[in-house]
Design a protein around this motif. Structure first.
Motif, mmCIF file in Angstrom:
data_model
loop_
_atom_site.group_PDB
_atom_site.id
_atom_site.type_symbol
_atom_site.label_atom_id
_atom_site.label_comp_id
_atom_site.label_asym_id
_atom_site.label_seq_id
_atom_site.Cartn_x
_atom_site.Cartn_y
_atom_site.Cartn_z
ATOM 1 N N ALA A 1 39.348 38.399 41.599
ATOM 2 C CA ALA A 1 37.973 38.060 41.161
ATOM 3 C C ALA A 1 37.073 39.063 41.672
ATOM 4 O O ALA A 1 36.082 39.104 41.148
ATOM 5 C CB ALA A 1 37.703 36.603 41.555
ATOM 6 N N THR A 2 37.280 39.583 42.746
ATOM 7 C CA THR A 2 36.412 40.645 43.515
ATOM 8 C C THR A 2 36.611 42.023 43.112
ATOM 9 O O THR A 2 35.525 42.739 42.629
ATOM 10 C CB THR A 2 36.426 40.049 45.072
ATOM 11 N N GLY B 1 42.492 35.080 38.813
ATOM 12 C CA GLY B 1 41.307 35.678 39.619
ATOM 13 C C GLY B 1 40.587 36.679 38.495
ATOM 14 O O GLY B 1 39.338 36.710 38.603
ATOM 15 N N PHE B 2 41.443 37.372 38.022
ATOM 16 C CA PHE B 2 41.093 38.715 37.173
ATOM 17 C C PHE B 2 40.388 37.924 35.956
ATOM 18 O O PHE B 2 39.088 38.620 35.498
ATOM 19 C CB PHE B 2 42.131 39.672 36.757
ATOM 20 N N ALA C 1 37.016 36.137 36.804
ATOM 21 C CA ALA C 1 36.362 36.955 37.847
ATOM 22 C C ALA C 1 35.068 36.477 37.821
ATOM 23 O O ALA C 1 34.303 36.013 36.989
ATOM 24 C CB ALA C 1 36.724 38.371 37.847
ATOM 25 N N ASN D 1 34.563 41.114 39.833
ATOM 26 C CA ASN D 1 35.232 42.191 39.325
ATOM 27 C C ASN D 1 34.582 43.149 38.762
ATOM 28 O O ASN D 1 33.875 43.219 37.490
ATOM 29 C CB ASN D 1 36.267 41.673 38.552
ATOM 30 N N TRP E 1 35.973 30.210 38.584
ATOM 31 C CA TRP E 1 36.795 30.748 39.299
ATOM 32 C C TRP E 1 37.538 29.616 40.228
ATOM 33 O O TRP E 1 38.743 29.689 40.293
ATOM 34 C CB TRP E 1 36.489 31.935 40.243
#
Length: 462
Positions: free
Chosen positions: A129-130, A169-170, A173, A176, A202
């Motif tokens: 996610a980040t 997470g992707f 996100a 991202n 998320w």
């Protein structure tokens, strides 16, 4: 009979380039009238009219990739810097140390044993996610499969923690840079805006995945023979064991590096929300992080530079994908057929409700994801069309970007994905075995995506 194999992303994009060039000779030119709203040129629905097209020949086709590279130079430079920065971060082994520290604690704590799946899954989901953790999850298969087997689970559980975790997470996100950042930059939306609702998305997607995986893991622990990889696991338990006795714990250096990483993410959020930072400032921030992390992590200058260069080198394929994808849009733009294509797509996405229109966008992105797995490549290829298309069908561009993100939910299942094939090959799990296990979870993600696209439409999310 020779087995059919889909060409890789570069071949597909080159094919699309050729088809777009051909289309410029066949598709009539067209234009929508536009108006300036809050600094953005937005299409005025109902104003489409035909104009003379400008067919693009062989010379234009050959020049399209370099023109795409120049046109997307800011995004490409950003990706190279971020890739280099995270390679330096990984070189310090701080993340590896954190994972081993948590894994070792499970032997002496019942709470840790109960929390190990949600904690690790959340860590990988946060990575996706980040900073767009994707292929980086592959090496962790070698750690988590033996760990899962040691805890009485199975190979599927060991694969799911890093792989499904990073992919969820992707797909959902909130920071991202490789899908959200690029898509928002192309769509003309402030970088990392809308973070509030994306955090909710998320959290929900991660929580639902954890609940499903914990239910499955508990079931397998009670009845190991019900695992799709039961026979394989018997063989693996005799081959592998995870030795954490030699691990002395996280060092001060590792802790300091992780704190610097967290401070970087926090600074990025503050800068974007409060000071309207764009790609330039964020790239500079990650460059500073790479230098500081390298010094604190006690890397010598040669190692720091070599790691940064290697990380940037790993992003070259992504940069080329973006350049090729942008080249397709340049061909269509120069031929004046983009608005004609938008006009043709509108009936496919248009609906009596923006909710249904957004959900149709999600289905279209899911189909595209089967062929093109690069989040940044998809953003470069589809957002120049989807963003103005969203204006035409009454969907905000922010919602269109979310629909684009949700298309990535199919990545863990599709056999054309390089990371999926790589992960399963490393774990020695046949794709058909994995696909059968994934079907219920994939249906959950489908329903989740459709439901989570409703609130942004109702609140006209900007």
């Amino acid at each position: 009979m020779k087995k059919f194999k889909l060409p890789n992303t570069f071949v597909l994009l080159c094919g699309i380039l050729a088809m777009i060039a051909l289309a410029t000779w066949l598709v009539p030119g067209g234009k929508f009238d536009t108006q300036l709203v809050n600094g953005k040129q937005l299409i005025i629905p109902g104003t489409f009219h035909y104009v003379d097209n400008k067919p693009q020949g062989l010379a234009a086709l050959m020049m399209a990739p370099i023109k795409g590279f120049v046109d997307a130079s800011l995004i490409i430079g950003f990706i190279l810097i971020v890739g280099g920065a995270f390679a330096v971060l990984q070189k310090t082994e701080a993340f590896d140390s954190l994972i081993k520290a948590i894994a070792k604690a499970h032997t002496s704590s019942r709470f840790v044993r109960a929390a190990i799946i949600p904690v690790f899954f959340t860590m990988f989901s946060l990575g996706g996610a980040t900073f767009g953790m994707n292929e980086e999850a592959i090496p962790f298969i070698l750690i988590f499969v033996p760990l899962a087997l040691a805890l009485g689970y199975d190979t599927i559980t060991g694969v799911s923690i890093p792989f499904i975790g990073s992919q969820v997470g992707f797909s959902a996100a909130f920071l991202n840079p490789f899908n959200v950042g690029i898509a928002q930059g192309i769509a003309g939306v402030p970088i990392f805006s809308g973070i509030g609702y994306r955090l909710i998305v998320w959290a929900i997607a991660t929580a639902v995945s954890i609940v499903f995986l914990m239910w499955y893991a508990a079931r397998i622990k009670r009845h190991p023979e019900k695992s799709p990889t039961y026979l394989l696991d018997i063989e693996k338990r005799s081959e592998h064991s995870m030795d954490l006795d030699s691990f002395a714990g996280m060092t001060r250096t590792h802790r300091a590096v992780l704190w610097i990483f967290m401070a970087t993410l926090l600074t990025m959020v503050v800068g974007v929300v409060k000071y309207d930072w764009f790609i330039d400032e964020i790239a500079a921030l990650f460059l500073v992080m790479a230098i500081v992390v390298g010094l604190v992590g006690r890397l010598d200058m040669d190692s720091l530079v070599a790691s940064f260069v290697q990380g940037a080198r790993d992003m070259v394929s992504v940069a080329l994908v973006i350049a090729l994808a942008r080249g397709t849009m340049i061909l269509a733009r120069d031929a004046q057929i983009i608005d004609t294509m938008l006009h043709a797509l509108t009936p496919l996405v248009a609906s009596s409700s923006p909710v249904f229109a957004a959900q149709k966008m999600f289905f279209m992105q899911s189909v595209i994801n089967f062929f093109i797995h690069s989040g940044s490549g998809q953003a470069a290829l589809t957002m120049p069309i989807m963003a103005p298309l969203a204006d035409l069908v009454g969907v905000t561009r922010q919602t269109a970007i979310l629909a684009f993100q949700f298309g990535e939910f199919t990545t863990p299942m599709i056999p054309t994905s390089g990371i999926t094939v790589g992960v399963l090959a490393l774990a020695r799990v046949p794709w058909i075995t994995w696909a059968k296990w994934m079907i219920p979870l994939q249906l959950i993600y489908l329903v989740l995506a459709l439901l989570l696209l409703i609130p942004p439409c109702l609140m006209h999310w900007q």
